[in-house]
Design an enzyme around this catalytic site. Structure first.
Site, short mmCIF file in Angstrom:
data_model
loop_
_atom_site.label_atom_id
_atom_site.label_comp_id
_atom_site.label_asym_id
_atom_site.label_seq_id
_atom_site.Cartn_x
_atom_site.Cartn_y
_atom_site.Cartn_z
N GLY A 153 -9.95 7.36 -1.78
CA GLY A 153 -9.92 8.13 -3.02
C GLY A 153 -10.12 9.60 -2.71
O GLY A 153 -11.11 9.98 -2.07
N ASP B 111 0.87 -1.17 0.00
CA ASP B 111 0.00 0.00 0.00
C ASP B 111 0.92 1.23 0.00
O ASP B 111 2.10 1.14 0.36
CB ASP B 111 -0.87 -0.04 1.27
CG ASP B 111 -1.61 1.25 1.49
OD1 ASP B 111 -2.26 1.73 0.55
OD2 ASP B 111 -1.51 1.80 2.61
N ASP C 279 -0.23 5.17 0.72
CA ASP C 279 -0.51 6.20 1.72
C ASP C 279 -0.65 5.59 3.11
O ASP C 279 -1.48 4.71 3.33
CB ASP C 279 -1.79 6.95 1.35
CG ASP C 279 -1.62 7.71 0.05
OD1 ASP C 279 -0.76 8.58 -0.01
OD2 ASP C 279 -2.34 7.38 -0.92
C1 XBP Z 1 -5.18 6.26 0.22
C2 XBP Z 1 -6.26 7.03 -0.40
C3 XBP Z 1 -5.97 8.12 -1.34
C4 XBP Z 1 -5.17 9.29 -0.79
C5 XBP Z 1 -5.21 10.49 -1.69
O1 XBP Z 1 -4.81 5.24 -0.63
O2 XBP Z 1 -7.41 6.75 -0.14
O3 XBP Z 1 -7.20 8.62 -1.76
O4 XBP Z 1 -5.71 9.69 0.45
O5 XBP Z 1 -4.84 10.18 -2.99
P1 XBP Z 1 -3.82 4.00 -0.20
P2 XBP Z 1 -5.76 10.57 -4.26
O6 XBP Z 1 -3.70 3.94 1.29
O7 XBP Z 1 -4.50 2.78 -0.80
O8 XBP Z 1 -2.50 4.27 -0.87
O9 XBP Z 1 -6.16 11.99 -4.07
O10 XBP Z 1 -4.87 10.38 -5.45
O11 XBP Z 1 -6.93 9.64 -4.26
MG MG Z 2 -3.00 3.21 3.24
#
Ligand code: XBP
Ligand code: MG
Length: 269
Positions: free
Chosen positions: A53, A10, A12
């Site tokens: 997202g 993953d 973020d």
């Molecule tokens: C985390 C998310 C993302 C980010 C922002 O994704 O939900 O939406 O917060 O990025 P993960 P975007 O933990 O699966 O990496 O604005 O590009 O959506």
């Molecule tokens: Mg995450």
């Protein structure tokens, strides 16, 4: 017993703590540049992280506001514009060196690479954000380090839907039970599990106390062997970071337990 063929990361919260000082700050700057008085403080952003997202998160929040466009098309267009601006501003924050990799991540990536375990990215964030984050760390050839890269725009449904994991496995030609995911959030764990991929959790700032069930192991981060459940055997010198051998141990243990029908770890701390 199945070998560990691939580690799926993953982004973020797992590769880096991107949300509080990265995406949140960039969203607020994007609101200001659009002439909007909207602001997301740290607490509100934490609530909003339940929606995966960034554009979807924004649309969710907009629905609670009196000053948003009332027609659905106007609302969609505004969200799309703000989100694009946010991603540009996020790239700037990352370029400024504000978002380092979490401690222990680099070492584990290197161990996987040198020992022939494929690396994949399975994230709901936009590809451009992954490129910003990892480009700063590894330079313009950053993508060569990963055998596959599945991002938000590659799937129709974001986590907790399993689509990013299903797609990553398909591209890698790896069976789910021969892979291991590393996640930080309940939605991420649910996505990996629904794809049949065993998962470990490195707790992040926003999901430090979130109830998470179904992980092979949960701990505070890859930088330490302290505070993991189940406990990690420590070196005679005391604390150490989590390495590929630990991942292989958890993975093998999970295989042995699945064979005897033992369920995933049930844990809610
Ligand atoms: C985390 C998310 C993302 C980010 C922002 O994704 O939900 O939406 O917060 O990025 P993960 P975007 O933990 O699966 O990496 O604005 O590009 O959506
Ligand atoms: Mg995450």
């Amino acid at each position: 017993m199945a070998a560990l063929d691939a580690v799926l990361w993953d982004v973020d919260g797992t590769l880096a703590e991107t949300e509080r000082d990265g995406h949140r700050v960039a969203f607020n700057l994007a609101f200001a540049s659009a002439g909007l008085a909207w602001r997301w403080d740290e607490m509100r952003y934490g609530e909003l992280l339940e929606v995966t997202g960034g554009r979807e998160r924004l649309l969710h929040d907009m629905a609670t506001r009196a000053d948003e466009p009332t027609d659905p098309l106007g609302r969609e267009a505004l969200a799309r514009r703000i989100h694009a601006t946010k991603n540009t501003l996020y790239a700037g924050l990352v370029q400024d060196g504000r978002i380092p990799l979490r401690p222990g991540v680099l070492d584990l990536l290197e161990q996987c690479r040198t020992r022939g375990v494929a690396l994949g990215i399975a994230t709901t964030t936009s590809r451009t954000n992954v490129a910003s984050l990892l480009g700063v760390q590894f330079g313009r050839d950053w993508a060569d380090r990963f055998s596959t890269l599945v991002c938000g725009e590659d799937v129709e449904r974001k986590k907790p839907d399993p689509a990013v994991y299903v797609e990553a496995l398909r591209r890698l030609r790896v069976e789910a039970h021969r892979a291991l995911a590393i996640e930080d959030s309940p939605a991420g764990v649910a996505a990996a599990r629904a794809a049949g991929v065993p998962v470990i959790v490195t707790r992040s700032t926003y999901f430090a106390d979130a109830p998470i069930d179904g992980a092979l192991a949960i701990g505070p981060g890859l930088h330490t062997s302290h505070g993991w459940h189940p406990a990690v055997p420590e070196a005679s010198g005391g604390d150490r970071s989590i390495g590929l051998d630990d991942l292989m141990h958890w993975h093998a243990h999970w295989h042995a337990s699945s064979a005897s029908q033992t369920p995933f770890l049930q844990e809610s701390h």
